[in-house]
Design an enzyme around this catalytic site. Structure first.
Site, PDB file in Angstrom:
ATOM      1  N   LYS A  82      -3.130  41.513   7.739  1.00 58.12           N
ATOM      2  CA  LYS A  82      -4.069  40.556   7.110  1.00 58.12           C
ATOM      3  C   LYS A  82      -3.902  39.248   8.063  1.00 58.12           C
ATOM      4  CE  LYS A  82      -1.006  39.002   3.584  1.00 58.12           C
ATOM      5  NZ  LYS A  82      -0.686  38.954   2.002  1.00 58.12           N
TER       6      LYS A  82
ATOM      7  N   TYR B  56       2.433   7.920  19.838  1.00 54.01           N
ATOM      8  CA  TYR B  56       1.549   7.350  18.548  1.00 54.01           C
ATOM      9  C   TYR B  56       2.485   6.693  17.627  1.00 54.01           C
ATOM     10  CZ  TYR B  56      -2.570   9.568  20.483  1.00 54.01           C
ATOM     11  OH  TYR B  56      -3.665  10.265  21.178  1.00 54.01           O
TER      12      TYR B  56
HETATM   13  C1  LIG Z   1       0.509  39.452   1.913  1.00 47.98           C
HETATM   14  C2  LIG Z   1       0.809  40.653   1.167  1.00 47.98           C
HETATM   15  C3  LIG Z   1       1.602  41.661   1.321  1.00 47.98           C
HETATM   16  C4  LIG Z   1       2.742  41.659   2.272  1.00 47.98           C
HETATM   17  O1  LIG Z   1       3.769  40.481   2.033  1.00 47.98           O
HETATM   18  P1  LIG Z   1       4.948  40.297   2.899  1.00 47.98           P
HETATM   19  O2  LIG Z   1       5.768  39.269   2.383  1.00 47.98           O
HETATM   20  O3  LIG Z   1       4.485  39.485   4.286  1.00 47.98           O
HETATM   21  O4  LIG Z   1       5.747  41.359   3.208  1.00 47.98           O
HETATM   22  C5  LIG Z   1       1.626  42.693   0.338  1.00 47.98           C
HETATM   23  N1  LIG Z   1       1.194  42.733  -0.512  1.00 47.98           N
HETATM   24  C6  LIG Z   1       0.344  41.974  -0.984  1.00 47.98           C
HETATM   25  C7  LIG Z   1      -0.513  41.996  -2.406  1.00 47.98           C
HETATM   26  C8  LIG Z   1      -0.025  40.581  -0.207  1.00 47.98           C
HETATM   27  O5  LIG Z   1      -0.883  39.738  -0.297  1.00 47.98           O
END
Ligand SMILES: *Cc1c(COP(=O)(O)O)cnc(C)c1O
Length: 370
Positions: free
Chosen positions: A41, A261
């Site tokens: 994702k 800044y």
């Molecule tokens: C993002 C996510 C994962 C992966 O999690 P990590 O901590 O990056 O391994 C797995 N399952 C769900 C439902 C997630 O939202």
């Protein structure tokens, strides 16, 4: 893109696809006989799904997880047709037909999603596979266990929506000693008993490094594929990302000089400073002003003053006179400075540093394995 005609670059991200593949192999070996999927994702945690997903596919991964439907299309375009792509957030209203036509598996997460998916299956007059997400105690996404149990008794649902996966998500997976982990596992086991024969999944990266009890049928690591240790037991992962930025200018300042800044930093004595070509416009956190560092030849070079959009200033007084010159590069992520160190300095987690890495940096992908 105009960038492609630029003969040079200000900052460069090198992404080691072999390391991602090695991390996948390591987690898959640890989790066997469970199937090892991959969470890609948010553009593969900012690293580029178009490159990362095919590398994982070449390593044998056939189960990909995304958060949103639009991301599922990016994965589909990148990997073979035999890959199963699950949408973790389920299906948004009005997206049922697109999701079904794409052959994606929505992880149905609420009763309204369940109803809309079932309605769509009814209107098509054919079964529509899906996943089912259960809330085992994180209170984020998923059906309450009793609602899931009721669904398992709903003959029409069972007929119209063949379940390919039942899943839940751990709130504290990167803290192995937390009782919440075993509590969630117990709640999930009870819930899954209503769905005999349906593969089950609870483990993200952190969960993959817990006891084998947590592996169940499918593990779904994300961040550890990208080199981040999820919890104290995550070992044997290879770093994936290297980031270097160019020195734009070097100057010597006298005591009392204001830097950047707001003059947040005022040199307490004569200092040698370097302005480097990376800033919050490249995803480098502004919260690193006065806290973070760059590295050169094993020497820590602290950031002084605020981080600008396109540059930041480091104190290079600790280096020998000619160790660093204008147009040289300094390390921001690499052997000297790990993602976790940057995340700690920035007051965040490695996930956020990764997913924010900008697209103004040159990106180079390294893959030697066939
Ligand atoms: C993002 C996510 C994962 C992966 O999690 P990590 O901590 O990056 O391994 C797995 N399952 C769900 C439902 C997630 O939202």
């Amino acid at each position: 893109m105009a960038r492609s005609v630029c003969p040079n670059f200000s900052s460069r991200i090198v992404i080691d696809l072999d390391a991602i593949r090695a991390n996948y192999r390591a987690i898959a070996a640890r989790s066997a006989p469970a199937i090892c999927g991959a969470v890609v994702k948010a553009d593969a945690y900012g690293l580029g799904v178009a490159q990362v997903a095919p590398a994982l596919y070449r390593e044998g991964c056939r189960h990909f997880f995304v958060a949103q439907l639009c991301e599922a299309f990016d994965v589909r375009a990148a990997v073979g047709g035999d890959a199963v792509i699950t949408v973790l957030n389920g299906v948004d209203p009005g997206c049922e037909a697109v999701c079904a036509d794409g052959g994606f598996i929505p992880a149905l997460s609420s009763l309204s999603q369940v109803e809309r998916w079932r309605d769509h299956a009814r209107s098509l007059g054919r079964p529509l596979p899906a996943g089912l997400q259960i809330d085992s105690g994180m209170s984020r996404l998923g059906l309450a266990p009793d609602a899931a149990a009721a669904l398992a008794q709903d003959a029409e649902f069972v007929r119209r929506v063949p379940l390919r996966l039942i899943l839940t998500h751990l709130a504290c997976a990167d803290e192995p000693e937390r009782a919440a982990n075993v509590d969630q596992l117990a709640a999930f086991r009870a819930a899954r008993s209503h769905f005999p024969g349906v593969p089950a999944s609870i483990a993200n990266s952190g969960g993959s490094f817990l006891s084998p009890d947590f592996h169940l049928d499918v593990v779904r690591p994300g961040v550890s594929l990208y080199g981040v240790a999820a919890g104290p037991r995550a070992e044997g992962l290879r770093p994936v990302v290297r980031l270097d930025a160019r020195v734009l200018q070097i100057r010597d300042v006298l005591a009392g000089a204001g830097v950047g800044y707001g003059h947040d930093y005022v040199a307490p004595a004569a200092r040698r400073l370097a302005t480097i070509a990376i800033g919050y416009g490249d995803g480098w956190p502004r919260s690193l002003g006065g806290r973070g560092a760059a590295w050169h030849g094993g020497t820590r070079l602290p950031i002084v003053g605020r981080v600008s959009m396109d540059s930041l200033t480091i104190d290079i007084s600790a280096l020998p006179e000619n160790a660093l010159a204008e147009d040289d590069f300094v390390e921001l992520l690499g052997p000297s400075q790990k993602l976790d160190m940057v995340a700690h300095d920035a007051g965040t987690i490695a996930y956020e540093i990764l997913t924010r890495l900008g697209h103004r940096s040159q990106r180079v992908y390294v893959e030697r394995e066939p």
